[in-house]
Write a protein that holds these residues in place. Structure first.
Motif, mmCIF file in Angstrom:
data_model
loop_
_atom_site.group_PDB
_atom_site.id
_atom_site.type_symbol
_atom_site.label_atom_id
_atom_site.label_comp_id
_atom_site.label_asym_id
_atom_site.label_seq_id
_atom_site.Cartn_x
_atom_site.Cartn_y
_atom_site.Cartn_z
ATOM 1 N N VAL A 30 23.722 17.236 -17.940
ATOM 2 C CA VAL A 30 24.612 16.867 -16.839
ATOM 3 C C VAL A 30 25.297 15.560 -17.206
ATOM 4 C CG1 VAL A 30 24.809 16.331 -14.386
ATOM 5 C CG2 VAL A 30 23.133 18.022 -15.166
ATOM 6 N N THR A 31 26.614 15.523 -17.051
ATOM 7 C CA THR A 31 27.415 14.340 -17.361
ATOM 8 C C THR A 31 28.186 13.924 -16.125
ATOM 9 O OG1 THR A 31 27.659 15.107 -19.633
ATOM 10 C CG2 THR A 31 29.129 13.348 -18.906
ATOM 11 N N VAL A 32 28.190 12.631 -15.839
ATOM 12 C CA VAL A 32 28.933 12.072 -14.707
ATOM 13 C C VAL A 32 29.989 11.137 -15.252
ATOM 14 C CG1 VAL A 32 28.785 10.723 -12.584
ATOM 15 C CG2 VAL A 32 26.922 12.253 -13.204
ATOM 16 N N ARG A 33 31.213 11.286 -14.759
ATOM 17 C CA ARG A 33 32.315 10.434 -15.164
ATOM 18 C C ARG A 33 33.044 9.922 -13.929
ATOM 19 N NH1 ARG A 33 30.023 9.767 -19.042
ATOM 20 N NH2 ARG A 33 30.517 10.329 -21.191
ATOM 21 N N CYS A 89 31.563 15.891 -12.370
ATOM 22 C CA CYS A 89 30.311 16.179 -13.069
ATOM 23 C C CYS A 89 30.492 17.427 -13.922
ATOM 24 C CB CYS A 89 29.158 16.410 -12.085
ATOM 25 S SG CYS A 89 28.757 15.006 -11.051
ATOM 26 N N ILE A 90 29.881 17.434 -15.080
ATOM 27 C CA ILE A 90 29.880 18.607 -15.966
ATOM 28 C C ILE A 90 28.437 19.026 -16.185
ATOM 29 C CG2 ILE A 90 30.382 19.454 -18.277
ATOM 30 C CD1 ILE A 90 32.822 17.723 -18.346
ATOM 31 N N ILE A 91 28.142 20.284 -15.877
ATOM 32 C CA ILE A 91 26.816 20.858 -16.063
ATOM 33 C C ILE A 91 26.904 21.889 -17.176
ATOM 34 C CG2 ILE A 91 24.869 21.997 -14.943
ATOM 35 C CD1 ILE A 91 27.597 20.694 -12.745
ATOM 36 N N GLU A 92 26.047 21.772 -18.172
ATOM 37 C CA GLU A 92 26.108 22.674 -19.320
ATOM 38 C C GLU A 92 24.704 23.132 -19.696
ATOM 39 O OE1 GLU A 92 27.883 22.912 -23.895
ATOM 40 O OE2 GLU A 92 27.961 21.035 -22.753
ATOM 41 N N ASN A 93 24.582 24.432 -19.931
ATOM 42 C CA ASN A 93 23.336 25.033 -20.399
ATOM 43 C C ASN A 93 23.362 25.044 -21.926
ATOM 44 O OD1 ASN A 93 21.081 26.541 -20.969
ATOM 45 N ND2 ASN A 93 21.807 28.416 -19.976
ATOM 46 N N PHE A 141 41.151 21.969 -18.558
ATOM 47 C CA PHE A 141 41.713 21.624 -19.862
ATOM 48 C C PHE A 141 40.650 21.494 -20.937
ATOM 49 C CE2 PHE A 141 40.436 17.600 -18.123
ATOM 50 C CZ PHE A 141 40.058 16.836 -19.211
ATOM 51 N N ASP A 142 39.414 21.152 -20.557
ATOM 52 C CA ASP A 142 38.320 20.985 -21.524
ATOM 53 C C ASP A 142 37.442 22.224 -21.611
ATOM 54 O OD1 ASP A 142 37.319 20.782 -19.009
ATOM 55 O OD2 ASP A 142 36.201 18.924 -19.336
ATOM 56 N N ASN A 143 37.987 23.387 -21.230
ATOM 57 C CA ASN A 143 37.287 24.674 -21.301
ATOM 58 C C ASN A 143 36.062 24.736 -20.391
ATOM 59 O OD1 ASN A 143 39.109 25.695 -23.248
ATOM 60 N ND2 ASN A 143 37.917 24.742 -24.904
ATOM 61 N N SER A 144 36.045 23.943 -19.337
ATOM 62 C CA SER A 144 34.968 24.008 -18.362
ATOM 63 C C SER A 144 35.429 24.818 -17.163
ATOM 64 C CB SER A 144 34.555 22.601 -17.916
ATOM 65 O OG SER A 144 35.650 21.918 -17.331
ATOM 66 N N ILE A 145 34.491 25.506 -16.527
ATOM 67 C CA ILE A 145 34.773 26.342 -15.368
ATOM 68 C C ILE A 145 34.645 25.490 -14.106
ATOM 69 C CG2 ILE A 145 34.020 28.355 -14.050
ATOM 70 C CD1 ILE A 145 33.049 29.591 -16.611
ATOM 71 N N LEU A 146 35.630 25.576 -13.236
ATOM 72 C CA LEU A 146 35.615 24.811 -11.996
ATOM 73 C C LEU A 146 34.702 25.495 -10.989
ATOM 74 C CD1 LEU A 146 39.414 23.945 -11.686
ATOM 75 C CD2 LEU A 146 37.579 22.575 -12.693
ATOM 76 N N GLY A 147 33.653 24.812 -10.592
ATOM 77 C CA GLY A 147 32.713 25.341 -9.616
ATOM 78 C C GLY A 147 31.479 25.924 -10.259
ATOM 79 N N LEU A 148 30.501 26.248 -9.407
ATOM 80 C CA LEU A 148 29.244 26.867 -9.825
ATOM 81 C C LEU A 148 29.167 28.277 -9.255
ATOM 82 C CD1 LEU A 148 26.800 23.877 -9.241
ATOM 83 C CD2 LEU A 148 27.461 24.811 -11.448
ATOM 84 N N VAL A 165 28.061 27.489 -21.518
ATOM 85 C CA VAL A 165 29.187 27.397 -20.582
ATOM 86 C C VAL A 165 29.092 26.067 -19.835
ATOM 87 C CG1 VAL A 165 30.345 28.427 -18.595
ATOM 88 C CG2 VAL A 165 29.285 29.884 -20.334
ATOM 89 N N LYS A 166 30.222 25.394 -19.713
ATOM 90 C CA LYS A 166 30.299 24.132 -18.983
ATOM 91 C C LYS A 166 30.912 24.388 -17.614
ATOM 92 C CE LYS A 166 32.640 21.888 -22.097
ATOM 93 N NZ LYS A 166 33.322 20.761 -22.797
ATOM 94 N N TYR A 167 30.268 23.808 -16.592
ATOM 95 C CA TYR A 167 30.740 23.922 -15.216
ATOM 96 C C TYR A 167 31.124 22.527 -14.725
ATOM 97 C CZ TYR A 167 28.280 28.387 -15.611
ATOM 98 O OH TYR A 167 27.846 29.623 -16.027
ATOM 99 N N LYS A 168 32.210 22.457 -13.979
ATOM 100 C CA LYS A 168 32.718 21.152 -13.520
ATOM 101 C C LYS A 168 32.810 21.139 -12.000
ATOM 102 C CE LYS A 168 35.927 19.058 -15.806
ATOM 103 N NZ LYS A 168 37.233 18.679 -16.412
#
Length: 906
Positions: A215-218, A249-253, A317-324, A334-337
């Motif tokens: 998990v990343t917070v910016r 936040c970006i959540i990635e498995n 833009f960073d290939n992350s999916i918006l939402g969970l 997969v990265k979720y934002k």
């Protein structure tokens, strides 16, 4: 809690919502921003004390957020700045019922997806609330009944308590993070229940399991938008009251297998950490907790407060999916934002402080750093001696400054992201990943005087009387125990069970009135035996605005012949005169007297001071457009006379000479120096009174107070043990009169509540740390102004030189060099601008005014945080002025309390 639900997103195909979400679904409103041409007054929300809003008028609705477009300069006024309607902040004022249900509980996601139904109505939710809450979610009696009147406490033990309650203070072992010092710790409910949720307070007690979830917070400068790369905020950013915190936040498995989670939460939290290494205890008090519902996981489609349109499942833009995903599964690789936004409140909820101290409900500033969090992750941070601060060099690191606080105390603000899941082996809830992003908060100082606030002396007096009254009641009860007599009504007078014992005695009207006042808890605040206070009610709230000290002096001199011979022989190069017994016998007291030093406590304040790089980063012109608007709006709340910076102190000297003193003016002033005294108070239990600098600086008085409450603490512990040993017999004596009624239980907390015991413990363990800073202000000789030619002659007069001291007099007499002349000129300026001259007021009485300049040193490395008071710690400041007199008379000292505030121009 500034989120709302879109009606268009609600459909039959969506699973059944939780109770609070159903209320949120029917509360929809959006306030569009329109151009304002005049400043609207502010009013306080009726739903919550932490949200401030504009008072609406007929021409425009109350706006909530300004455009975030950058401004070219900070010189434009708030009315002149252009605005755009690109981003809108929506403020939703939730009810307490909605706040309790959504804010305090974590849905576990076991909603049956095959069950389709419309959300229940608000009345249905209200009626079913007590039924769906399980017994373990009910607040314990000691927690929930602290705010109730005594008669309500006696009859509410079995009732469902659904009121908003304060955050609890946790006492955790620093050696074992799982052990607790709470009296009755509740077990963590891991299994599913009828409410399908767990208490959010237990989220902090869940075990942490190592999982391949990252998990990343910016934090960003502006509201992030889909398909646009945002600009990240500086790590040195300082937030103030009303500022907006944007980020994502970006959540990635990171594993190769799908992972199931139960809940994802994004919160803004503020907490105080206090370490007691001797006891091995860490005290945590969480005073702020805000949940972003749109950033957290839910089945609901909650619109962002920024007004930005987000399509769930879209690719950024960073290939992350918006939402969970609604299935709560993190796909591998997969990265979720999730976007989040928080608005710092102007003040905390009223229930934050159980002591009902208004100053404890204001935001405290960031203070120190928590070196014990995350297994000492930040313990290695050191302050750079050149920069004046330090961090670990990564985003989200706390900023450590020289703010004169030890490593055992800290006030921290963090944006926390937590993902909760279940262990596949044990099926127990755990935290799969927890990430915190530290932010620095320096709240705005609101200058609102509190009408009717009692002094610390009165508060301590009322508290001591209350404790002593209850201790006396216990002693009367034990006296009944020894004589085996029934407990009577007079025995429990002044306690929470006063009036419950019916001894068939005659009660007059005054006794009835006293019982009613006790039940309403008015007797604690009104001393009926204090006749002086009844005659003079203003004495209860008296507060002098002056400080005073005294200095006695004696001037000893030799005979004139000896003085002249000594001076001229040394100046002409002759041998220095040797002291002899005859010379000592010639010494006599020629002048003596008393100097009274008085100063008014200034209304203006010193500006908040931080390291130069932090000041440069947080200048007004470097703020975004909304922060600039917010800063100007906050400054409009400050009276114009209080906006001025405190740049000098006016001190009055009154000299009263003794009757046998030699005629002449009082002793001259040789020099004046200043110090800044930093006073830090702390306790591991909530401080029940409003402290002040005078009590904390008086060591004798402070030690006497601590000893008084320490003795009471030991005595109450001994009485508690005796009560527990005889509780069965005491209950028999308590119910002896009321044989026809059901037996009632006599408890120790009915006589001495746990909150009152904590108050005694807090004052008994109060610690005070005083730090003197000698180089905060410039020397007085470096603050002298250049006099105009009209005010001062190019050649100093002999009288002015004599006033400037003996050094200036001798220099002017025996030296004609330009350097000596310049030195004499500085001495004249020192007399005219700083110390002035003695004025004759009457026989043996002189007065003199001193102007002490206060200018910060340019190379100051310390960080002077604003004054604040919170439940566990406080910070005060005093300026110590040292006045040194000639002829080795001595140095007079006076301490003047000052305030440091952050509302001055940056």
């Amino acid at each position: 809690m500034s989120k709302e639900l879109s009606h268009e997103s609600r459909s039959k195909s969506r699973p059944e919502l939780t109770n609070a979400q159903s209320e949120l679904a029917v509360r929809r409103g959006r306030q569009q921003l329109r151009t304002q041409t005049v400043a609207e007054p502010w009013m306080r929300s009726a739903s919550t004390s932490s949200i401030w809003m504009r008072k609406p008028n007929a021409r425009s609705p109350p706006p909530s957020e300004r455009s975030r477009s950058s401004n070219r300069a900070g010189s434009l006024t708030r009315q002149e700045r252009p605005r755009t309607e690109e981003n809108v902040l929506v403020d939703v004022l939730p009810s307490f019922e909605m706040y309790n249900t959504l804010h305090r509980h974590i849905p576990q996601g076991n909603v049956n997806p095959d069950c389709h139904d419309f959300p229940p109505g608000y009345q249905e939710v209200q009626a079913q609330h007590n039924i769906i809450m399980r017994s373990t979610d009910q607040p314990t009696e000691t927690q929930a009944l602290d705010f109730q009147a005594p008669e309500i406490r006696r009859n509410s033990s079995s009732a469902a308590m659904n009121n908003l309650r304060a955050f609890s203070t946790q006492h955790i072992s620093i050696h074992n993070s799982t052990s607790r010092f709470q009296e009755d710790p509740e077990p963590i409910e891991d299994d599913l229940n009828h409410a399908d949720n767990i208490n959010i307070d237990k989220l902090y007690s869940l075990p942490k399991l190592a999982t391949p979830v990252e998990v990343t917070v910016r934090i960003t400068k502006h509201a992030p938008k889909p398909h646009e790369k945002p600009e990240e905020e500086s790590i040195l950013k300082e937030y103030t009251s009303g500022d907006i915190i944007h980020g994502y936040c970006i959540i990635e498995n990171k594993s190769t297998q799908p992972l199931q989670f139960e809940m994802f939460y994004v919160t803004l939290e503020g907490y105080t950490s206090l370490i007691d290494k001797q006891m091995g205890k860490r005290t945590l008090k969480r005073f702020l907790r805000m949940v972003d519902l749109s950033a957290s996981w839910s089945y609901s489609d909650i619109q962002l407060s920024t007004g930005v349109k987000v399509v769930p499942g879209d690719v950024d833009f960073d290939n992350s999916i918006l939402g969970l995903n609604n299935n709560r599964i993190l796909e591998p690789g997969v990265k979720y934002k999730k976007f989040f936004m928080f608005k710092l409140p102007n003040q905390l909820l009223d229930v934050t402080c159980k002591q009902e101290q208004f100053s404890h409900c204001l935001l405290p500033p960031s203070f120190g750093i928590d070196k014990f969090r995350n297994h000492g992750k930040y313990s290695a941070i050191k302050v750079n001696s050149i920069l004046g601060f330090g961090h670990i060099g990564v985003k989200g690191s706390p900023i450590m400054t020289v703010d004169m606080v030890d490593e055992n105390l800290s006030i921290n603000y963090t944006v926390d992201a937590r993902i909760v899941g279940k262990d596949k082996r044990t099926q127990k809830l755990n935290i799969m990943r927890e990430v915190d992003y530290n932010i620095r908060v320096v709240p705005f100082a609101f200058c609102c005087p509190i009408a009717g606030e009692q002094t610390v002396e009165k508060q301590l007096s009322f508290l001591l009387k209350d404790v002593q009254k209850r201790v006396d009641a216990l002693e009367r009860i034990f006296a009944r125990l020894e004589s085996n007599e029934p407990i009577k009504g007079n025995d429990v007078r002044g306690t929470d069970i006063d009036g419950t014992v019916d001894d068939t005695s005659q009660v007059d009207e005054s006794e009835l009135l006293r019982c009613k006042l006790d039940q309403l808890q008015l007797a604690r605040n009104i001393s009926t035996s204090d006749h002086d206070s009844e005659k003079n009610p203003k004495d209860l709230f008296s507060n002098t605005n002056k400080v005073e000290t005294q200095f006695s002096y004696r001037v000893r001199s030799k005979s004139s012949s000896g003085l002249k011979s000594g001076i001229f022989s040394s100046l002409l190069g002759g041998p220095a005169p040797t002291s002899s017994k005859n010379d000592q016998t010639r010494e006599k007291v020629s002048r003596a007297g008393l100097i009274v030093i008085t100063a008014e406590i200034p209304e203006q304040s010193l500006p908040y001071r931080s390291p130069s790089l932090l000041r440069k980063t947080n200048k007004f012109e470097n703020k975004n457009h909304y922060d600039q608007e917010n800063w100007l709006q906050l400054q409009e709340l400050i009276p114009q006379e209080l906006k001025q910076v405190l740049d000098h102190l006016d001190i009055e000297l009154t000299c009263i000479q003794s009757n046998n003193s030699k005629p002449g003016e009082p002793p001259e002033i040789q020099s004046i120096t200043t110090e800044l005294i930093c006073i830090t108070a702390k306790s591991d239990n909530s401080i029940p009174v409003k402290l002040n600098w005078k009590l904390l600086m008086d060591e004798d008085r402070l030690m006497k107070m601590k000893k008084t409450y320490s003795d009471l603490h030991k005595k109450i512990n001994a009485l508690n043990k005796k009560f527990d040993a005889n509780v069965t017999k005491l209950n028999e004596l308590y119910n002896m009169h009321d044989t026809s009624l059901a037996p009632r239980e006599l408890r120790f907390n009915d006589i001495i509540p746990s909150q009152l015991f904590n108050n005694v413990d807090s004052l008994a363990n109060l610690e005070v740390d005083i730090v003197n800073l000698n180089d905060v202000f410039k020397k007085q000789t470096h603050t002298l102004r250049e006099n105009s030619p009209d005010n001062i002659s190019s050649v100093p007069s002999s009288s002015s030189l004599q006033k400037s001291g003996s050094n200036g007099f001798l220099s002017a007499t025996f030296s004609g060099s330009s350097s000596e002349h310049s030195r004499s000129s500085s001495s004249i300026k020192f007399v005219e601008q700083i110390v002035h001259e003695w004025n004759y007021c009457g026989p043996l009485k002189y007065k003199r005014n001193i102007t002490v300049n206060l200018q910060y040193n340019d190379n100051l490395k310390e960080t002077l945080v604003p004054n604040f008071e919170s439940c566990l710690c406080s910070r005060f400041y005093c300026v110590r002025v040292n006045i040194k007199f000639e002829h080795r008379i001595g140095t007079a000292t006076i301490d003047i309390p000052v305030e440091i505030k952050s509302f001055h121009n940056i």
